[in-house]
Motif scaffolding. Structure first.
Motif, mmCIF file in Angstrom:
data_model
loop_
_atom_site.group_PDB
_atom_site.id
_atom_site.type_symbol
_atom_site.label_atom_id
_atom_site.label_comp_id
_atom_site.label_asym_id
_atom_site.label_seq_id
_atom_site.Cartn_x
_atom_site.Cartn_y
_atom_site.Cartn_z
ATOM 1 N N LYS A 46 -12.451 -6.699 3.030
ATOM 2 C CA LYS A 46 -13.623 -6.089 2.387
ATOM 3 C C LYS A 46 -13.284 -5.676 0.957
ATOM 4 C CE LYS A 46 -13.642 -1.052 3.176
ATOM 5 N NZ LYS A 46 -14.420 0.101 3.600
ATOM 6 N N GLN A 47 -11.994 -5.562 0.677
ATOM 7 C CA GLN A 47 -11.613 -4.982 -0.615
ATOM 8 C C GLN A 47 -10.142 -5.283 -0.845
ATOM 9 O OE1 GLN A 47 -12.594 -0.857 -0.407
ATOM 10 N NE2 GLN A 47 -11.328 -0.213 -2.100
ATOM 11 N N LYS A 106 -22.580 -1.968 -2.439
ATOM 12 C CA LYS A 106 -21.410 -2.855 -2.379
ATOM 13 C C LYS A 106 -21.746 -4.175 -1.698
ATOM 14 C CE LYS A 106 -18.568 0.163 -0.428
ATOM 15 N NZ LYS A 106 -17.334 0.739 0.140
ATOM 16 N N PHE A 149 -17.927 -5.607 5.804
ATOM 17 C CA PHE A 149 -17.368 -4.366 6.375
ATOM 18 C C PHE A 149 -17.425 -4.400 7.908
ATOM 19 C CE2 PHE A 149 -20.299 -2.897 2.710
ATOM 20 C CZ PHE A 149 -19.512 -3.525 1.772
ATOM 21 N N ILE A 183 -6.803 -3.946 -2.411
ATOM 22 C CA ILE A 183 -6.446 -2.560 -2.722
ATOM 23 C C ILE A 183 -5.840 -2.409 -4.119
ATOM 24 C CG2 ILE A 183 -6.178 -1.843 -0.308
ATOM 25 C CD1 ILE A 183 -3.090 -1.968 -0.885
ATOM 26 N N LEU A 231 -11.467 -1.608 8.453
ATOM 27 C CA LEU A 231 -10.196 -1.210 9.071
ATOM 28 C C LEU A 231 -10.216 -1.271 10.592
ATOM 29 C CD1 LEU A 231 -9.515 1.862 6.771
ATOM 30 C CD2 LEU A 231 -8.199 -0.261 6.798
ATOM 31 N N ARG A 232 -11.381 -1.019 11.186
ATOM 32 C CA ARG A 232 -11.442 -0.892 12.642
ATOM 33 C C ARG A 232 -11.662 -2.213 13.372
ATOM 34 N NH1 ARG A 232 -11.189 3.777 9.781
ATOM 35 N NH2 ARG A 232 -13.306 3.357 9.094
ATOM 36 N N PHE A 282 -6.396 -5.518 4.291
ATOM 37 C CA PHE A 282 -7.649 -6.003 4.887
ATOM 38 C C PHE A 282 -7.562 -7.503 5.217
ATOM 39 C CE2 PHE A 282 -9.114 -2.152 2.728
ATOM 40 C CZ PHE A 282 -9.849 -1.563 3.741
ATOM 41 N N ASP A 339 -9.613 6.325 13.054
ATOM 42 C CA ASP A 339 -8.993 5.251 13.852
ATOM 43 C C ASP A 339 -8.702 5.723 15.271
ATOM 44 O OD1 ASP A 339 -9.102 3.652 11.663
ATOM 45 O OD2 ASP A 339 -6.938 3.353 11.455
ATOM 46 N N ARG A 360 -8.553 8.670 7.598
ATOM 47 C CA ARG A 360 -8.605 7.419 8.347
ATOM 48 C C ARG A 360 -7.958 7.583 9.711
ATOM 49 N NH1 ARG A 360 -5.281 1.715 7.560
ATOM 50 N NH2 ARG A 360 -5.887 0.963 9.631
ATOM 51 N N GLN A 368 -4.243 7.091 -0.232
ATOM 52 C CA GLN A 368 -5.558 6.529 0.092
ATOM 53 C C GLN A 368 -6.568 7.628 0.412
ATOM 54 O OE1 GLN A 368 -2.728 5.488 1.635
ATOM 55 N NE2 GLN A 368 -2.462 3.400 0.867
ATOM 56 N N TYR A 370 0.813 -1.230 0.000
ATOM 57 C CA TYR A 370 0.000 0.000 0.000
ATOM 58 C C TYR A 370 0.840 1.271 0.000
ATOM 59 C CZ TYR A 370 0.698 1.076 4.953
ATOM 60 O OH TYR A 370 1.247 1.432 6.149
ATOM 61 N N GLN A 426 -9.988 5.974 -0.305
ATOM 62 C CA GLN A 426 -10.062 4.756 -1.124
ATOM 63 C C GLN A 426 -11.009 3.741 -0.502
ATOM 64 O OE1 GLN A 426 -6.443 2.403 -1.086
ATOM 65 N NE2 GLN A 426 -7.039 1.173 -2.855
ATOM 66 N N SER A 444 -14.105 -5.090 -4.177
ATOM 67 C CA SER A 444 -14.988 -5.278 -3.019
ATOM 68 C C SER A 444 -16.147 -6.219 -3.359
ATOM 69 C CB SER A 444 -15.521 -3.919 -2.549
ATOM 70 O OG SER A 444 -16.034 -4.023 -1.248
ATOM 71 N N SER A 460 -17.453 -3.031 -10.617
ATOM 72 C CA SER A 460 -17.595 -2.197 -9.430
ATOM 73 C C SER A 460 -17.215 -0.755 -9.703
ATOM 74 C CB SER A 460 -16.709 -2.736 -8.299
ATOM 75 O OG SER A 460 -17.026 -4.072 -8.007
#
Ligand SMILES: Cc1cc2nc3c(=O)[nH]c(=O)nc-3n(C[C@H](O)[C@H](O)[C@H](O)COP(=O)(O)OP(=O)(O)OC[C@H]3O[C@@H](n4cnc5c(N)ncnc54)[C@H](O)[C@@H]3O)c2cc1C
Ligand SMILES: Nc1ncnc2c1ncn2[C@@H]1O[C@H](COP(=O)(O)O)[C@@H](O)[C@H]1O
Lengths: 249, 311
Positions: free
Chosen positions: A117-118, B95, A142, A120, A178-179, A38, B231, B227, B263, A13, B243, A125, B111
């Protein structure tokens, strides 16, 4: 309870990717590859469920070029028990990946499959939802929290307006947001141990799946480049420019 | 060629991203829409007013509340034989639902399209929008999610479509809605706002987002975040732009205390005008900003509030 975790090998990433000059795709030669972020979260969640005594075995699955075995090794070093590599030279799109995973799930009979979920790279997704359809299972996409009790899983999902909680009967599909957790780094001893864990090698044909892509990429263009604008010296100048030059306020 | 668009609605009517999905579908021929939930007569009437819509299919049943993927995908699959294209906006709902539909129809979903080239060919972003891929589908039915920021929504009124009830379908019972914890806000939705102001890690804590609020009030802006800010728990998850969060393209985007990681840029770089406020003049966000202000946000935000207020 067995958990299956599909892990994808993607461009790291942190890499600033480049479109190939002939427009045929993204430059990946010599670029650092890693596990899809992810999917690290997915592996971490599975390992935590095993540490809590909820899961008994974790199987990491990766599909694509031979080097996907490295991605599996990363999952094994994080705590997965064994791996399955489905090797393919043709590009695998989510439909093919989901079909292959369906056949593996039929054989392995996991109670839970946790995906990212996806991815990158393709940003589709789609794979988890498609796999859920093929298996006829419910899906908690998600996810930012999961709780397993008996034959039910409660999934808190990140949705557009906030959070939503659903209850699914197991077996089920979860895709990670992410969380959900913060993935661990594999320790050196665990990396050493991972080398001895088994990885099974398969081909799409072994699973009776035609992996041919349904989407043909005609070309890949660079997105329109934004020009860096100007620096303003003060808030007053900023407001003036927004009012009188850009006319957006 | 006829398309079916899955609509999302709330008390205010048909959501703007869904109206963008309708706009994309009108480029493909005749458009039908599907609206689902219980007691939705009012929403169905609003759907019928969308310009360019020929038919509204109304699935009025409590099983469709909260648009859970398992029942709604079963319904769309039952309707699918009448359509060449099935669409929804790229939202949490779209989605969640559309790839499930695609699998049942043995189709590879397309998508987050940003452009319709022809009936089989679409442009979609890959690698956080660092590449725009033109893809051609060989599937019989195209299952598509639509990047709302790339299509001007059709207006809320102007059409007059016929409505018809959805067929009864056997629905799976393996999932159950438990609860929703939705962020309450008087502000416009992020994906529909004309102005968006986002805060990043530089905001230091959630309380400091109060510095953004009066400015957002004055500009009629939605508030977003990076993010890192989400977070760290400064703001709820649905504020995340990027993203893997929400994609926005407002007239004006103001990034405050945000460095400008790829991102994050992926979610806002199509905004018309971008402003960055950051104390680090090397921050990558300045490379995409039309107006950059190198200043500590804790002095800049109160000043900005005052400057706007004195107009
Ligand atoms: C799989 C994956 C998905 C991701 N998805 C997203 C996504 O959807 N959206 C997203 O945003 N990120 C996403 N990220 C994270 C992204 O890589 C960055 O980590 C994140 O965007 C950084 O947030 P930030 O700019 O707020 O924080 P930082 O990078 O820490 O930047 C903070 C900035 O604030 C400035 N600052 C600090 N104090 C002040 C002050 N007092 N006054 C003015 N300026 C100040 C600093 O100079 C700095 O530039 C993702 C990452 C991964 C791995
Ligand atoms: N080639 C692959 N190998 C293993 N897992 C995959 C592969 N492709 C997709 N996945 C899984 O599906 C998720 C979503 O990918 P996608 O639908 O491509 O965005 C990823 O996070 C992985 O968990």
């Amino acid at each position: 309870m067995k958990i299956l975790v599909p892990v994808k090998r993607v461009v790291d990433y942190n890499v600033k990717v480049r479109v190939k000059s002939d427009g045929s795709g993204i430059e990946t030669a010599g670029v650092k590859m890693s596990m899809n972020p992810f999917d690290e979260i997915a592996v971490e969640e599975a390992v935590r469920l095993k540490e809590k005594g909820v899961a008994t075995e974790i199987v990491a699955v990766s599909m694509g070029v031979t080097q996907c075995s490295e991605t599996i090794r990363t999952a094994l070093a994080m705590g997965a028990d064994r791996g399955i590599l489905v090797e393919s030279d043709v590009e695998l799109q989510p439909l093919a990946v989901a079909k292959l995973l369906k056949v593996i799930a039929d054989k392995e009979q996991p109670k839970l499959i946790i995906l990212g979920k996806q991815a990158i790279d393709d940003d589709m997704s789609a794979t988890g939802q498609m796999l859920a359809a093929f298996l006829g299972w419910p899906q908690g996409t998600f996810a930012s929290k999961v709780l397993i009790e008996g034959d039910k899983i409660t999934v808190t999902r990140e949705v557009d307006g906030g959070l939503e909680t659903v209850e699914l009967s197991l077996p089920a599909i979860v895709t990670t947001d992410l969380r959900l957790n913060e993935p661990r780094y594999a320790s050196l001893p665990n990396i050493m141990k991972a080398r001895k864990k088994p990885i099974e090698n398969l081909k799409p044909a072994d699973l009776g799946v035609d992996p041919a892509p349904r989407l043909t990429v005609l070309k890949v263009n660079e997105p329109p480049k934004r020009q860096a604008g100007k620096k303003v010296a003060s808030v007053a100048e900023l407001v003036d420019k927004l009012r009188n030059e850009a006319k957006v306020i | 060629m006829t398309s079916l668009v899955l609509l999302e609605h709330d008390a205010n009517g048909i959501k703007q991203p869904s109206r963008s999905a309708v706009a994309a579908a009108t480029k493909l021929g005749e458009v039908h829409v599907l609206i689902a939930g219980s007691n939705i007569a009012e929403a169905a009437a609003k759907a019928a007013k969308l310009p360019g819509v020929a038919k509204v299919i109304v699935a009025d049943a409590p099983e469709y509340d909260h648009v859970m993927a398992e029942p709604i995908s079963a319904l769309i699959v039952a309707l699918a034989p009448n359509y060449t294209h099935l669409l929804a906006a790229t939202t949490a709902v779209g989605k969640n639902v559309m790839p499930r539909v695609a699998a049942f129809l043995d189709a590879q979903p397309i998508s987050d399209i940003a452009e319709v080239v022809d009936a089989d060919t679409f442009v979609r972003p890959i690698y956080a929008g660092n590449g725009m891929a033109t893809v051609k589908s060989s599937d019989k039915v195209k299952v598509i999610t639509v990047r709302a920021a790339s299509f001007d929504p059709v207006p809320a009124e102007g059409g007059s479509a016929a409505t018809e009830p959805a067929p009864a379908v056997d629905l799976p019972k393996n999932s159950k809605f438990i609860s929703a914890e939705l962020s309450k806000s008087e502000r416009p939705e992020l994906t529909a706002a004309r102005v968006v102001i986002s805060g990043g890690r530089g905001m230091q804590n959630g309380d400091n987002f109060k510095l953004i609020e009066p400015i957002a009030d004055k500009l009629g802006a939605a508030v977003g975040a990076s993010r890192a800010a989400v977070d760290a728990g400064f703001v709820p998850n649905d504020y995340q732009v990027g993203q893997t969060g929400k994609i926005v393209a407002p007239e004006l985007y103001v990034a405050v205390g945000i460095s400008g990681a790829i991102q994050h840029l992926a979610g806002m770089k199509d905004s018309k005008v971008i402003v960055a406020i950051n104390k680090d003049e090397e921050a990558p966000i300045f490379q995409v900003a039309d107006y950059g202000l190198v200043q500590d946000l804790f002095t800049a935000l109160p000043e900005l509030d005052k400057e706007l207020g004195s107009s």
